[in-house]
Design a protein around this motif. Structure first.
Motif, PDB file in Angstrom:
ATOM      1  N   ASP A   1       0.838  -1.231  -0.107  1.00  9.62           N
ATOM      2  CA  ASP A   1      -0.057  -0.223   0.181  1.00  9.62           C
ATOM      3  C   ASP A   1       0.810   1.387   0.150  1.00  9.62           C
ATOM      4  OD1 ASP A   1      -2.140  -1.687   0.094  1.00  9.62           O
ATOM      5  OD2 ASP A   1      -2.288  -1.697   2.241  1.00  9.62           O
ATOM      6  N   GLY A   2       2.059   1.262   0.647  1.00  8.58           N
ATOM      7  CA  GLY A   2       2.916   2.349   0.435  1.00  8.58           C
ATOM      8  C   GLY A   2       4.302   2.103   0.895  1.00  8.58           C
ATOM      9  N   VAL A   3       5.271   2.849   0.236  1.00 13.33           N
ATOM     10  CA  VAL A   3       6.622   2.934   0.484  1.00 13.33           C
ATOM     11  C   VAL A   3       7.165   4.219   0.889  1.00 13.33           C
ATOM     12  CG1 VAL A   3       8.937   1.861  -0.207  1.00 13.33           C
ATOM     13  CG2 VAL A   3       6.884   0.677  -0.645  1.00 13.33           C
ATOM     14  N   SER A   4       7.941   4.479   1.833  1.00 18.47           N
ATOM     15  CA  SER A   4       8.594   5.653   2.174  1.00 18.47           C
ATOM     16  C   SER A   4      10.036   5.489   2.929  1.00 18.47           C
ATOM     17  CB  SER A   4       7.696   6.501   3.141  1.00 18.47           C
ATOM     18  OG  SER A   4       7.526   5.942   4.257  1.00 18.47           O
ATOM     19  N   PHE A   5      10.637   6.525   2.460  1.00 19.01           N
ATOM     20  CA  PHE A   5      12.310   6.301   3.144  1.00 19.01           C
ATOM     21  C   PHE A   5      12.609   7.626   4.081  1.00 19.01           C
ATOM     22  CE2 PHE A   5      11.990   4.421  -1.125  1.00 19.01           C
ATOM     23  CZ  PHE A   5      12.548   3.318  -1.094  1.00 19.01           C
ATOM     24  N   SER A   6      13.490   7.350   4.870  1.00 17.46           N
ATOM     25  CA  SER A   6      13.883   8.428   5.632  1.00 17.46           C
ATOM     26  C   SER A   6      15.213   7.841   6.223  1.00 17.46           C
ATOM     27  CB  SER A   6      13.013   8.439   6.912  1.00 17.46           C
ATOM     28  OG  SER A   6      12.951   7.324   7.683  1.00 17.46           O
TER      29      SER A   6
ATOM     30  N   TRP B   1      22.730  12.716  12.430  1.00 21.30           N
ATOM     31  CA  TRP B   1      23.391  13.754  11.712  1.00 21.30           C
ATOM     32  C   TRP B   1      22.630  13.969  10.187  1.00 21.30           C
ATOM     33  CZ3 TRP B   1      25.615  12.762   7.116  1.00 21.30           C
ATOM     34  CH2 TRP B   1      25.896  11.345   6.749  1.00 21.30           C
ATOM     35  N   ALA B   2      22.087  12.995   9.794  1.00 20.61           N
ATOM     36  CA  ALA B   2      21.509  13.150   8.369  1.00 20.61           C
ATOM     37  C   ALA B   2      19.908  13.271   8.602  1.00 20.61           C
ATOM     38  CB  ALA B   2      21.570  11.792   7.771  1.00 20.61           C
ATOM     39  N   ALA B   3      19.365  12.896   9.976  1.00 24.56           N
ATOM     40  CA  ALA B   3      17.878  12.925   9.948  1.00 24.56           C
ATOM     41  C   ALA B   3      17.611  14.510  10.137  1.00 24.56           C
ATOM     42  CB  ALA B   3      17.255  12.098  10.906  1.00 24.56           C
ATOM     43  N   VAL B   4      18.493  15.025  11.012  1.00 23.16           N
ATOM     44  CA  VAL B   4      18.100  16.459  11.546  1.00 23.16           C
ATOM     45  C   VAL B   4      18.506  17.369  10.553  1.00 23.16           C
ATOM     46  CG1 VAL B   4      18.896  18.343  13.424  1.00 23.16           C
ATOM     47  CG2 VAL B   4      18.636  15.808  13.798  1.00 23.16           C
ATOM     48  N   ASP B   5      19.626  17.418   9.844  1.00 26.76           N
ATOM     49  CA  ASP B   5      19.934  18.391   8.866  1.00 26.76           C
ATOM     50  C   ASP B   5      20.699  17.620   7.585  1.00 26.76           C
ATOM     51  OD1 ASP B   5      20.753  20.383   7.108  1.00 26.76           O
ATOM     52  OD2 ASP B   5      22.004  21.511   8.698  1.00 26.76           O
ATOM     53  N   PRO B   6      20.103  17.413   6.477  1.00 26.45           N
ATOM     54  CA  PRO B   6      20.614  16.436   5.190  1.00 26.45           C
ATOM     55  C   PRO B   6      21.799  17.447   4.615  1.00 26.45           C
ATOM     56  CG  PRO B   6      18.448  17.533   4.575  1.00 26.45           C
ATOM     57  CD  PRO B   6      18.668  17.949   6.233  1.00 26.45           C
ATOM     58  N   THR B   7      22.058  18.464   5.221  1.00 25.28           N
ATOM     59  CA  THR B   7      23.262  19.440   4.538  1.00 25.28           C
ATOM     60  C   THR B   7      24.397  18.494   4.416  1.00 25.28           C
ATOM     61  OG1 THR B   7      22.319  21.348   5.402  1.00 25.28           O
ATOM     62  CG2 THR B   7      24.633  21.375   4.322  1.00 25.28           C
ATOM     63  N   TRP B   8      25.019  17.916   5.475  1.00 26.54           N
ATOM     64  CA  TRP B   8      26.247  17.052   5.370  1.00 26.54           C
ATOM     65  C   TRP B   8      26.085  15.927   4.465  1.00 26.54           C
ATOM     66  CZ3 TRP B   8      30.416  19.166   6.316  1.00 26.54           C
ATOM     67  CH2 TRP B   8      30.692  20.162   7.373  1.00 26.54           C
TER      68      TRP B   8
ATOM     69  N   PRO C   1      19.983   4.763   5.891  1.00 23.65           N
ATOM     70  CA  PRO C   1      18.675   4.895   5.347  1.00 23.65           C
ATOM     71  C   PRO C   1      17.653   3.834   5.849  1.00 23.65           C
ATOM     72  CG  PRO C   1      20.098   3.588   3.767  1.00 23.65           C
ATOM     73  CD  PRO C   1      20.812   4.064   4.922  1.00 23.65           C
ATOM     74  N   THR C   2      16.430   4.001   5.748  1.00 21.95           N
ATOM     75  CA  THR C   2      15.378   3.403   6.477  1.00 21.95           C
ATOM     76  C   THR C   2      14.011   3.340   5.442  1.00 21.95           C
ATOM     77  OG1 THR C   2      16.216   3.653   8.729  1.00 21.95           O
ATOM     78  CG2 THR C   2      13.965   2.755   8.635  1.00 21.95           C
ATOM     79  N   VAL C   3      13.903   2.295   5.331  1.00 21.06           N
ATOM     80  CA  VAL C   3      12.263   2.256   4.403  1.00 21.06           C
ATOM     81  C   VAL C   3      11.206   1.752   5.332  1.00 21.06           C
ATOM     82  CG1 VAL C   3      12.912  -0.124   3.639  1.00 21.06           C
ATOM     83  CG2 VAL C   3      11.319   1.076   2.581  1.00 21.06           C
ATOM     84  N   ARG C   4      10.072   2.409   5.057  1.00 25.66           N
ATOM     85  CA  ARG C   4       8.809   2.033   5.765  1.00 25.66           C
ATOM     86  C   ARG C   4       7.924   1.542   4.936  1.00 25.66           C
ATOM     87  NH1 ARG C   4       6.730   3.111  10.524  1.00 25.66           N
ATOM     88  NH2 ARG C   4       4.487   2.961  10.955  1.00 25.66           N
ATOM     89  N   LEU C   5       7.527   0.180   5.264  1.00 23.18           N
ATOM     90  CA  LEU C   5       6.458  -0.551   4.122  1.00 23.18           C
ATOM     91  C   LEU C   5       5.283  -0.645   4.805  1.00 23.18           C
ATOM     92  CD1 LEU C   5       6.260  -2.086   1.621  1.00 23.18           C
ATOM     93  CD2 LEU C   5       6.976  -4.068   2.724  1.00 23.18           C
TER      94      LEU C   5
ATOM     95  N   SER D   1       9.374  -0.545   9.709  1.00 21.01           N
ATOM     96  CA  SER D   1      10.420   0.152   9.235  1.00 21.01           C
ATOM     97  C   SER D   1      11.863  -0.682   9.408  1.00 21.01           C
ATOM     98  CB  SER D   1      10.539   1.476  10.395  1.00 21.01           C
ATOM     99  OG  SER D   1       9.233   2.162  10.093  1.00 21.01           O
ATOM    100  N   PHE D   2      12.469  -0.678   8.368  1.00 19.37           N
ATOM    101  CA  PHE D   2      13.733  -1.220   8.614  1.00 19.37           C
ATOM    102  C   PHE D   2      14.904  -0.887   7.623  1.00 19.37           C
ATOM    103  CE2 PHE D   2      10.797  -3.320   5.662  1.00 19.37           C
ATOM    104  CZ  PHE D   2      11.484  -3.373   4.761  1.00 19.37           C
ATOM    105  N   PRO D   3      16.399  -0.890   8.107  1.00 21.82           N
ATOM    106  CA  PRO D   3      17.145  -0.366   7.172  1.00 21.82           C
ATOM    107  C   PRO D   3      17.350  -0.996   5.620  1.00 21.82           C
ATOM    108  CG  PRO D   3      18.183  -1.977   8.619  1.00 21.82           C
ATOM    109  CD  PRO D   3      16.809  -1.691   9.140  1.00 21.82           C
ATOM    110  N   ILE D   4      17.531  -0.461   4.909  1.00 20.72           N
ATOM    111  CA  ILE D   4      17.306  -0.512   3.487  1.00 20.72           C
ATOM    112  C   ILE D   4      18.545  -1.272   2.980  1.00 20.72           C
ATOM    113  CG2 ILE D   4      18.199   1.490   2.341  1.00 20.72           C
ATOM    114  CD1 ILE D   4      16.168   1.080  -0.054  1.00 20.72           C
TER     115      ILE D   4
END
Length: 823
Positions: free
Chosen positions: A18-23, A28-35, A84-88, A793-796
């Motif tokens: 029904d749905g796939v999303s990534f985070s 350090w990456a979740a708060v500010d993806p600049t780095w 990287p984490t995928v939510r299925l 949710s699990f690491p891709i």
């Protein structure tokens, strides 16, 4: 396509995605993806620089392709550092589960008298067909038929269910001693399910009761959403606890409704047996030298038109009659029952000539061919009193309830003028001295106080209840088994008891801030427990609705609210709308609670006298008489409470260890200890049978607490046992008798309950079967796979997709470099 996506992301049996999303999980990456962006740009820049500056000699297109491949690989490595984490969100299909439940009670050890056709059909069902020239094998017990059915090689039910249906089977047996709990057997595993032979090997016949309501409830507690149905092998002879089709209230779901799956009951055992069953129904109250009527209920099956002799006897168990009767049964009467109906009632007049505790028994002759002989006898212990019951009503001033209760018990044959006493705080001291009905003090000598059997406590202020009275009242109920009735009044109320030891015994929790509520008249509501309670049943045995007389109470003008209900209380009547402090528990109006050896009854108003409308004292007297029967006649009366023998059960099985208890106090009702006893302590003489000269066994009793002595008595054979203990104060012997039998409730009702078997199936959407046609269940049962909604949710980087992409890119770059002759 959904199954492919599910497999790439590491989840099996996916029906739809029904749905796939990534985070990103790394902080350090979740708060500010600049780095992360900087790292990816650096990886891309390095790949371009490497293939344009270091790896020279390539044309523009191959260099661009290799640079792109290397850049993607490096970017994936940088992204991997960001976790990287995928939510299925998906649906997946699970195998349904089928519960297979087996009856492991003693009734399954019955060997039915089967007709030749029934025997032939069962032999065919278990694969044991015989030719006409061969002798038919002997009939098996019910459990042996079930085992043979499971162990047969061809057309095995379990094997066919597993072959034709994609399901999992879990196996249970119920063989408990006091209730029916589903015990898991032969679980096996996914690779190798349990074989039918392994299941058959674990079946027993040790259970003492069949409690199908509790069994169904326990199956529900152990089940999951995957449960699709229950197959049950049993004789369905329910004899304990809540019925599977019953509930505690009109709106409460039944155990089967709570389970919520089809039941496929497979019946084993004869439906119609040749059997007689007798049940003794003695009156609640019996008095020495006064006529009473003992009712005997006789039911029969398969004996229409025949007759048998029914005999009623009375056997002394404890009291003056034990020594007088020398263990001999007193024949109450004998009648011949002609079985022209399935159930009939016989009445036996009885005028007891001795007092004490008696075992009233009824027996019916055994007919040839009866399936069970154990239910041809029935017994019940009763108290036959010579002395009067002693009641004390404590009240602040005369109320309507006080007046009418006094009149009721003055005319009661077990209480009378001698048994009723009252302490009326407002009474003139001269009246207390002149009229023996009035007590001069609340705290007489201990011997006099503890001789009471029931104490009524009315609308009394706290200053009238001193500490000694509260302490003795607590002992009276908790240690000596006395009865206490709390009758709330409009002036003081039970909140006056908050700071006393009496409050510890109450069925309700008190709050001093709560005053009576009289804003709106209401009708008392009988609870489901109240509808089953003996004290709430009014009218005679022929009454269609024994609760209807309560309508005569009418509307009550007020009641005493409480904070809540004690966890050990049983609420018999409640307010129709008002609730306690928790916002959901209805306000109790009549409640009971066991406290120690005694019982406390709480009544939240003193308006029961309104039951006298229209019918006079009929129902009012009956209610209070039933209260007294419950509170007083369940234990020793008067001063007999000083030295009392008791057994923890009225009847035992062979090889049990019976618990003999002696409550021992001195003349002032102070508890005896080992220091107060002779050198040899307290001993019990235990002997079997009534023959003179029987050598008794000596059992030493040990002190469990001051005033209480106990001993375990092993019983290795059936019969009537007598335990005799001498009172260390006056030397007089006291005796108590108990039976040891070889049968339980399972063997007293041998017929299969076909009606219950069918009802369990039809009410749940299942289908009933006989053992000989249970094979059709394989085609009838319809179990659908269970759809499970999952959100994970699990690491891709741990999924097959990530692995495939990385390996593919590495292989592509390696092949391209080889074709370009690069090292």
């Amino acid at each position: 396509m959904s199954k492919v996506i599910g497999w790439l992301l590491g989840i099996s049996d996916v029906e739809s995605v029904d749905g796939v999303s990534f985070s990103f999980a790394a902080p350090w990456a979740a708060v500010d993806p600049t780095w992360l962006l900087v790292g990816c740009l650096a990886a891309i820049g390095f790949a371009v620089w490497y293939y344009t500056r270091i790896q020279t000699g390539l044309s523009r297109l191959p260099a661009a392709a290799l640079a792109t491949t290397r850049a993607v690989i490096l970017v994936m490595l940088v992204v991997t550092l960001a976790d990287p984490t995928v939510r299925l969100t998906a649906n997946r299909m699970l195998k349904p589960v089928l519960y297979m439940v087996f009856d492991g009670t003693e009734s399954m050890n019955i060997r039915d008298n089967l007709t030749p056709d029934e025997l032939s059909a069962l032999n065919k069902a278990v694969g044991n067909e015989e030719t006409g020239s061969q002798a038919a094998p002997p009939a098996l017990t019910r459990q042996q038929w079930v085992k043979a059915y499971l162990e047969k090689g061809n057309n095995n039910l379990i094997d066919e269910l597993q072959d034709k249906h994609d399901l999992e089977i879990e196996y249970f047996v119920f063989d408990g001693e006091s209730t029916s709990v589903a015990r898991r057997v032969s679980a096996g595993n996914d690779d190798k399910p349990a074989s039918p032979q392994a299941v058959a090997a674990e079946l027993t016949t040790n259970g003492k009761v069949t409690a199908l309501g509790e069994l169904v409830t326990d199956l529900g507690n152990q089940s999951s959403r995957r449960l699709g149905g229950v197959v049950m092998f049993s004789d369905f002879a329910h004899n304990s606890g809540t019925a599977p089709l019953g509930s505690s209230g009109h709106n409460d779901p039944t155990p089967l409704e709570r389970l919520g799956v089809p039941i496929y009951p497979i019946g084993i055992g004869a439906v119609s047996t040749r059997d007689l069953q007798v049940e003794i129904q003695p009156p609640l109250k019996m008095k020495k030298a006064e006529r009473s009527t003992i009712t005997v209920r006789v039911s029969q099956s398969g004996a229409q038109g025949e007759s048998a002799q029914v005999t009623v006897t009375a056997r002394p168990m404890q009291g003056e009659s034990v020594a007088e009767a020398s263990g001999q049964d007193i024949v109450v009467g004998t009648q011949t029952a002609v079985f022209d109906t399935s159930i009939q009632y016989l009445e036996f007049p009885f005028i007891p000539q001795q007092s004490g505790r008696f075992l009233i028994s009824a027996s019916v002759d055994i007919l040839p061919g009866e399936v069970s002989e154990q239910n041809n006898q029935s017994s019940r212990a009763v108290n036959i009193v010579d002395d009067y019951i002693r009641l004390t009503f404590i009240e602040n001033e005369p109320t309507w309830e006080w007046r009418f209760v006094k009149e009721v018990f003055h005319r009661d044959r077990l209480v009378g003028l001698e048994g009723f006493r009252t302490f009326l705080r407002s009474a003139d001291p001269k009246v207390r001295q002149a009229n023996e009905m009035f007590l001069p003090t609340l705290t007489p000598q201990r011997s006099e106080f503890f001789a009471n059997d029931v104490i009524f406590l009315g609308d009394v202020p706290s200053e009238a209840l001193n500490e000694r009275f509260s302490r003795m009242l607590k002992q009276f109920v908790g240690q000596f088994g006395g009865g206490l009735v709390i009758v709330s009044g409009p002036n003081n109320g039970p909140s006056e008891l908050i700071d006393t030891e009496i409050a510890d015994m109450l069925p309700v929790k008190l709050d001093r801030s709560l005053s009576i509520r009289a804003s709106k008249p209401f009708r008392m509501e009988i609870t489901p427990l109240g509808k089953q309670a003996d004290i709430m049943q009014l009218g005679d045995s022929s009454s269609v609705d024994p609760l209807k007389p309560w309508e005569n109470l009418g509307e009550l003008p007020w009641y005493q609210p409480v904070l809540g209900v004690h966890s050990q209380a049983n609420v018999l009547a409640q307010h129709p709308t008002d609730v306690c402090a928790d916002g959901k528990t209805p306000q109790p109006l009549i409640a009971t609670r066991r406290y120690g050896n005694g019982e406390v009854i709480y009544i939240g108003f003193n308006e029961l006298w309104r039951l006298r409308r229209i019918y006079g004292e009929r129902y009012y007297r009956q209610f209070w008489s039933q209260i007294i029967s419950r509170l007083a006649l369940s234990h020793a009366l008067g001063s007999q409470k000083r030295f009392v023998l008791s057994m923890d059960q009225p009847e035992y099985q062979v090889d049990d260890r019976a618990l003999l208890t002696v409550e021992a106090y001195d003349e002032n009702f102070d508890p005896l200890t080992m220091d107060d006893l002779p050198a040899d302590g307290l001993q019990a003489q235990v002997f079997l049978g009534d023959e003179p000269g029987v050598q008794p066994s000596l059992i030493q009793l040990s002190e469990s607490r001051p005033g209480r002595f106990e001993a375990r008595v092993p019983v290795f054979e059936a019969g009537r046992f007598t335990a005799r203990v001498s009172d260390p104060i006056n030397g007089s012997p006291s005796e108590i008798r108990f039976d040891v039998v070889g049968a339980t409730a399972e063997q007293r009702n041998p017929a299969r309950n076909l009606a219950l078997q069918k009802a369990m199936a039809t009410s749940t959407g299942g289908k009933p079967y006989e053992l000989q046609d249970a094979g059709t269940l394989v085609d009838d049962i319809q179990l659908e796979p269970v759809v499970e909604e999952i959100s994970r949710s699990f690491p891709i980087w741990g999924t097959p997709l990530w692995f495939i992409v990385v390996v593919t890119l590495l292989m592509a770059e390696w092949i391209a470099r080889k074709r370009a002759n690069l090292a």
